[in-house]
Scaffold this motif. Structure first.
Motif, PDB file in Angstrom:
ATOM      1  N   THR A  78      63.902  57.119  34.612  1.00 32.42           N
ATOM      2  CA  THR A  78      63.355  56.998  33.078  1.00 32.42           C
ATOM      3  C   THR A  78      64.743  56.537  32.097  1.00 32.42           C
ATOM      4  N   VAL A  87      60.696  53.123  32.420  1.00 30.38           N
ATOM      5  CA  VAL A  87      60.326  54.427  33.893  1.00 30.38           C
ATOM      6  C   VAL A  87      60.736  53.455  34.803  1.00 30.38           C
ATOM      7  N   ASN A 101      57.049  54.524  29.304  1.00 28.15           N
ATOM      8  CA  ASN A 101      56.498  54.959  29.471  1.00 28.15           C
ATOM      9  C   ASN A 101      55.798  55.420  28.456  1.00 28.15           C
ATOM     10  N   CYS A 103      51.898  56.676  28.169  1.00 30.16           N
ATOM     11  CA  CYS A 103      50.213  56.820  28.530  1.00 30.16           C
ATOM     12  C   CYS A 103      49.009  56.034  28.089  1.00 30.16           C
ATOM     13  N   VAL A 111      56.098  59.995  31.925  1.00 28.81           N
ATOM     14  CA  VAL A 111      57.146  60.713  32.708  1.00 28.81           C
ATOM     15  C   VAL A 111      58.358  61.685  31.754  1.00 28.81           C
ATOM     16  N   LYS A 118      58.271  60.024  43.043  1.00 32.61           N
ATOM     17  CA  LYS A 118      56.797  60.689  42.993  1.00 32.61           C
ATOM     18  C   LYS A 118      55.671  58.959  43.060  1.00 32.61           C
ATOM     19  N   THR A 120      52.770  59.496  42.334  1.00 29.27           N
ATOM     20  CA  THR A 120      51.737  59.427  41.703  1.00 29.27           C
ATOM     21  C   THR A 120      52.509  60.581  39.542  1.00 29.27           C
ATOM     22  N   PHE A 121      52.132  59.006  38.373  1.00 31.25           N
ATOM     23  CA  PHE A 121      52.302  59.999  37.940  1.00 31.25           C
ATOM     24  C   PHE A 121      51.393  60.396  36.705  1.00 31.25           C
ATOM     25  N   SER A 122      50.985  61.190  36.657  1.00 31.32           N
ATOM     26  CA  SER A 122      50.189  62.630  36.345  1.00 31.32           C
ATOM     27  C   SER A 122      50.099  62.573  34.446  1.00 31.32           C
ATOM     28  N   CYS A 123      49.518  62.369  33.770  1.00 33.32           N
ATOM     29  CA  CYS A 123      49.660  62.866  31.951  1.00 33.32           C
ATOM     30  C   CYS A 123      48.909  63.740  32.470  1.00 33.32           C
TER      31      CYS A 123
END
Ligand code: FES
Ligand SMILES: [Fe+2]
Length: 396
Positions: A78, A87, A101, A103, A111, A118, A120-123
């Motif tokens: 980042t 990101v 970066n 959501c 992130v 990763k 997957t990027f999960s919020c």
């Protein structure tokens, strides 16, 4: 010390030697035709700062990472840029893509980590998940949320390109923004930069320093070979010649050669025959806010990133690149020592002077500031900035 020879052709290297010998023998330096006056408000004006971010940094490529900082698939970093925190993610096909970066649901910082790997990027807020390609993969409790076209709700993307061992970004997700680093650098400067072989180096350290100083004050400090004796008396002044520089503008950008005092051991020799490489620093200045300093055994890359929303904030991003990856404790100790010297020069000397300058140019009453004929690279920078703002096509 392990030296790496400059990969320029022999004529270019002899030219460096000849230019430095001439300046040192004659007490001269490359000079602009006259003195340049600058309005000090360029360092404090919030309106100009906002224009710089939207009209300049939203259009031009700037360095955001070294490629070795994200070597493998799904590796990410980042990076705070002037307009967006971005990101950067290494894709399955080996390319790098960059995403704002934020959501897309309610704006959480997606992130939080500086770097990692990763799929997957999960919020963290409500659990929406995005793939490494920025696509929206899942919406938590989707049946209760309402209809959303997932294909339109991927992360906002900024243009990214890798060149010369770096990941470059145009810091805007606006429609139609493109990136073409080669065109931005121009043929001559691109060739000169290629000779730095930055893609053969490994990023040993990245340091981020948030300072209350306008980014142009810091760029000025690095374009200036005139302050070494005075500002750096406590550290490197005994090792470098002051106010003797060979400056070569290359389109928007420019290259500067300065000498270490060790050059005295080869002065008097034939310029085409002396091993000049280890006695000079070759600096590439990338308009408007970056410097690549080639020391005989390593590279220092400096990026003065304007902080969003303020005229006086800058994130100084400094990278130390080494030719061989540091593996052994001995190698690491050596580069740590180099890094500590660099930090001492910056923190205890350049930053002290420039924090004072930033405070002083905020005074209400002050006249124009002067850049001397010997401050030729600074003049190039300020003239380019003025031209670029008069005609935005100059950087588009
Ligand atoms: S803000 Fe990210 S899932 Fe809600
Ligand atoms: Fe300095």
């Amino acid at each position: 010390m392990v030296y790496t020879d400059l990969s320029y052709d022999e004529t270019t290297k002899a030219g460096f030697a000849r230019a430095m010998f001439d300046h040192l023998d004659n007490g001269t330096t490359d000079m602009a035709p006259g003195i340049l006056e600058i309005d000090p408000r360029i360092y404090t004006d919030p309106e100009l700062a906002a224009r710089e971010r939207s009209e300049l940094f939203g259009h031009i490529p700037i360095i955001a990472a070294h490629s070795t900082e994200l070597p493998g698939r799904n590796d990410f970093v980042t990076v705070q840029l002037p307009n967006n925190e971005v990101v950067l993610v290494r894709q399955a096909d080996g390319s790098v893509r960059g995403f704002v970066n934020t959501c897309r649901h309610r704006g959480a910082r997606l992130v939080p980590d500086e770097k990692g790997s990763k799929r997957t990027f999960s919020c963290r807020y409500h659990g929406w998940a995005y793939g490494a390609d920025g696509g929206l993969r899942s919406i938590a409790d989707e049946s209760t949320f309402g209809m959303v076209d997932r294909s339109c709700m991927g992360l906002l993307e900024v243009p990214v390109e890798e060149r010369h061992g770096f990941v470059w970004v145009v810091d805007s997700a606006a429609d139609g923004r493109k990136i073409d680093i080669e065109a931005w650098l121009g043929q001559e400067f691109d060739d000169s930069l290629a000779a730095m072989e930055m893609d053969e180096y490994t990023c040993y350290t990245v340091g981020n320093f948030d300072v209350d100083i306008n980014w142009k004050v810091l760029m000025d400090a690095f374009l200036d070979g005139y302050h070494i004796t005075s500002t750096h008396a406590g550290t490197v002044a005994p090792y470098f010649y002051n106010n003797a520089q060979s400056w070569q503008p290359m389109g928007r950008h420019g290259r500067m050669v300065t000498a270490r005092k060790s050059i005295d051991s080869v002065r008097g020799g034939a310029p085409a025959e002396v091993p000049i490489d280890r006695h000079i620093t070759v600096a590439h200045f990338l308009m408007p806010n970056m410097s690549v300093l080639r020391q005989p055994d390593h590279l220092e890359v400096l990026n003065f990133v304007p902080a969003p929303g303020t005229a006086v904030g800058t994130r100084m991003q400094i990278r130390l690149l080494t030719r061989e990856p540091a593996v052994t404790d001995e190698q690491k100790a050596r580069w740590d020592k180099n890094w500590n010297i660099l930090m001492a020069v910056l923190r205890d000397e350049d930053l002290v002077v420039n924090e004072g300058l930033q405070r002083a140019v905020s005074n209400t009453d002050l006249g124009p500031l002067l850049f001397g004929r010997n401050e030729i690279a600074n003049q190039h920078f300020h003239r380019w900035m003025a031209r670029a703002f008069a005609d935005p096509q100059k950087w588009g």
